[in-house]
Design a protein around this motif. Structure first.
Motif, short mmCIF file in Angstrom:
data_model
loop_
_atom_site.label_atom_id
_atom_site.label_comp_id
_atom_site.label_asym_id
_atom_site.label_seq_id
_atom_site.Cartn_x
_atom_site.Cartn_y
_atom_site.Cartn_z
N UNK A 161 -5.02 14.48 0.34
CA UNK A 161 -3.98 13.69 1.01
C UNK A 161 -4.11 12.23 0.62
N UNK A 162 -3.02 11.52 0.63
CA UNK A 162 -3.05 10.10 0.29
C UNK A 162 -1.78 9.39 0.68
N UNK A 163 -1.66 8.17 0.24
CA UNK A 163 -0.44 7.38 0.47
C UNK A 163 0.42 7.41 -0.78
N UNK A 164 1.69 7.10 -0.59
CA UNK A 164 2.62 7.03 -1.71
C UNK A 164 3.51 5.82 -1.54
N UNK A 165 3.79 5.14 -2.64
CA UNK A 165 4.75 4.03 -2.65
C UNK A 165 5.85 4.37 -3.64
N UNK A 166 7.09 4.45 -3.13
CA UNK A 166 8.24 4.63 -4.00
C UNK A 166 8.79 3.24 -4.33
N UNK A 167 8.64 2.75 -5.56
CA UNK A 167 9.14 1.41 -5.90
C UNK A 167 10.65 1.32 -5.79
N UNK A 168 11.14 0.15 -5.42
CA UNK A 168 12.57 -0.06 -5.25
C UNK A 168 13.34 0.12 -6.55
N UNK A 169 12.67 -0.12 -7.69
CA UNK A 169 13.38 -0.03 -8.97
C UNK A 169 13.52 1.40 -9.48
N UNK A 170 13.05 2.38 -8.70
CA UNK A 170 13.20 3.77 -9.10
C UNK A 170 12.15 4.26 -10.07
N UNK A 171 11.17 3.45 -10.38
CA UNK A 171 10.11 3.86 -11.30
C UNK A 171 9.20 4.90 -10.64
N UNK A 172 8.26 5.42 -11.41
CA UNK A 172 7.40 6.50 -10.94
C UNK A 172 6.65 6.11 -9.67
N UNK A 173 6.67 6.97 -8.65
CA UNK A 173 5.94 6.67 -7.42
C UNK A 173 4.45 6.46 -7.68
N UNK A 174 3.85 5.61 -6.89
CA UNK A 174 2.42 5.32 -6.99
C UNK A 174 1.69 6.10 -5.90
N UNK A 175 0.74 6.94 -6.29
CA UNK A 175 -0.08 7.67 -5.34
C UNK A 175 -1.38 6.89 -5.13
N UNK A 176 -1.73 6.66 -3.86
CA UNK A 176 -2.97 5.96 -3.52
C UNK A 176 -3.89 6.98 -2.86
N UNK A 177 -4.85 7.55 -3.61
CA UNK A 177 -5.74 8.55 -3.03
C UNK A 177 -6.54 7.96 -1.86
N UNK A 178 -6.71 8.75 -0.81
CA UNK A 178 -7.49 8.28 0.34
C UNK A 178 -8.97 8.18 -0.05
N UNK A 179 -9.55 7.01 0.20
CA UNK A 179 -10.96 6.79 -0.10
C UNK A 179 -11.75 6.40 1.14
N UNK A 180 -11.08 6.39 2.30
CA UNK A 180 -11.74 6.10 3.56
C UNK A 180 -11.43 7.23 4.55
N UNK A 181 -12.31 7.46 5.49
CA UNK A 181 -12.12 8.54 6.45
C UNK A 181 -10.90 8.27 7.33
N UNK A 182 -10.04 9.27 7.45
CA UNK A 182 -8.82 9.18 8.25
C UNK A 182 -7.94 7.99 7.84
N UNK A 183 -7.77 7.83 6.55
CA UNK A 183 -6.97 6.71 6.02
C UNK A 183 -5.48 7.05 6.10
N UNK A 184 -4.71 6.22 6.80
CA UNK A 184 -3.29 6.46 7.03
C UNK A 184 -2.49 5.19 6.74
N UNK A 185 -1.43 5.25 5.91
CA UNK A 185 -0.60 4.07 5.65
C UNK A 185 0.31 3.76 6.84
N UNK A 186 0.38 2.49 7.21
CA UNK A 186 1.15 2.08 8.39
C UNK A 186 2.33 1.19 8.08
N UNK A 187 2.21 0.32 7.07
CA UNK A 187 3.26 -0.68 6.83
C UNK A 187 3.13 -1.19 5.41
#
Length: 340
Positions: A161-187
């Motif tokens: 599981x990880x975080x994802x950023x969809x760039x506004x310009x439509x380029x390839x989404x960036x996956x941010x692998x979780x490297x901390x326990x219970x890591x959740x993207x908020x903002x």
């Protein structure tokens, strides 16, 4: 959330707040925000049973409410409710955030197949995001001013599981692998900085580098929202009574927000929403700050016994819900405007 710089509204609100605070504690104590319950669309559950979660920062709001037995996206334009619906093939749609351009992001669920999809909603309608290959589903969290969207991706193996950023310009989404326990993207901030929670601390991430939110004397920290590098949240010594509302400036320096046990939202000008503890109750009292100075109360909406804001808009209003039951079941939409 509400990343558009609504300059005139913000400056007017700040000027009023600063003038009141400069007059001294007695005057500051009289500063408050008056509630307005927004009308629901035809066919909506009379008790609301929804959440007002987003705004374009220019007096327009968006949330999700039960209408016709479905959780549907509703926007308020010119003070009137506009039913936006759900994506085709789905029965549940939760709007999570909106930016100054009026772009709404959220997550939809199909009850029959249990499919979960992220969506973008604009003037042309709903647009479903493709879930990245190798993941079973993606959920949306927030959008910034330029249209970058942050969310979370889930795999059959929770370790992936990880975080994802969809760039506004439509380029390839960036996956941010979780490297901390219970890591959740908020903002997500306007420069692309992502705010995370984790088991022990809040984290900010930029260009592959994490920075931990620290607070001397506290064991745990948690961030809730980020604007222009400023984070609000809480710090705790590990006990309920030991929780304090916190603000970290753009350099990461922490300050306790007086009287609060948690801070949950802020706008570009530094207007912040949080809660103060109520003895003998798990339900906190809504409170506000400007930067680190208490500024006043959110007034009770009519006879509703429970109420809470979920955001601070860039034109200086607070938005949330009110109910005569538990707030975890939602409520009716409410906007609080500064009393002048």
């Amino acid at each position: 959330m509400n990343k558009m710089w609504a300059r005139s509204g913000v400056l007017a609100t700040v000027a009023i707040a600063v003038a009141a605070l400069a007059a001294g504690p007695a005057q500051a104590a009289r500063l408050g925000w008056r509630p307005t319950v927004l009308p629901l669309p035809a066919g909506a559950d009379a008790a609301g049973h929804g959440y007002l979660t987003a705004s374009n920062g220019r007096g327009e709001y968006t949330g999700s409410f039960i209408v016709g037995g479905k959780l549907q996206v509703v926007s308020w334009r010119g003070g009137k409710p506009v039913l936006r619906g759900v994506p085709d093939g789905f029965e549940w749609a939760m709007a999570e955030d909106e930016n100054g351009a009026g772009t709404v992001v959220g997550t939809a669920i199909d009850y029959d197949t249990s499919a979960v999809r992220s969506f973008v909603l604009d003037a042309a309608g709903f647009h479903l995001r493709e879930t990245p290959a190798g993941y079973k589903e993606a959920q949306t969290t927030a959008v910034n001013a330029r249209g970058d969207v942050v969310g979370q991706v889930f795999d059959e193996d929770p370790a992936r599981n990880g975080a994802i950023v969809w760039p506004a310009d439509g380029s390839t989404p960036v996956i941010i692998p979780a490297t901390h326990e219970y890591e959740i993207p908020l903002d997500i901030d306007d420069d692309g900085t992502v705010l995370f929670s984790s088991f022990k601390s809040g984290l900010v991430w930029k260009d592959g580098v994490y920075r931990e939110l620290t607070a001397p004397g506290f064991q745990y920290t948690s961030g809730s929202a980020i604007r222009n590098g400023v984070v609000v949240g809480s710090a705790s010594d590990g006990t309920v009574a030991g929780s304090r509302a916190m603000r970290w400036n753009s350099a990461g320096v922490p300050t306790v927000l007086p009287g609060g046990d948690g801070a949950y939202a802020l706008n570009r000008a530094g207007l912040t929403f949080g809660t103060a503890p109520v003895p003998g109750s798990f339900r906190g009292k809504p409170v506000t700050w400007f930067d680190t100075t208490p500024t006043g109360d959110l007034r009770q909406p009519g006879s509703y016994s429970s109420y809470q804001a979920s955001q601070v808009t860039d034109d200086g209003t607070f938005a949330g819900v009110a109910s005569n039951g538990p707030l975890d079941e939602g409520g009716v939409p409410v906007v609080w405007r500064l009393m002048t």
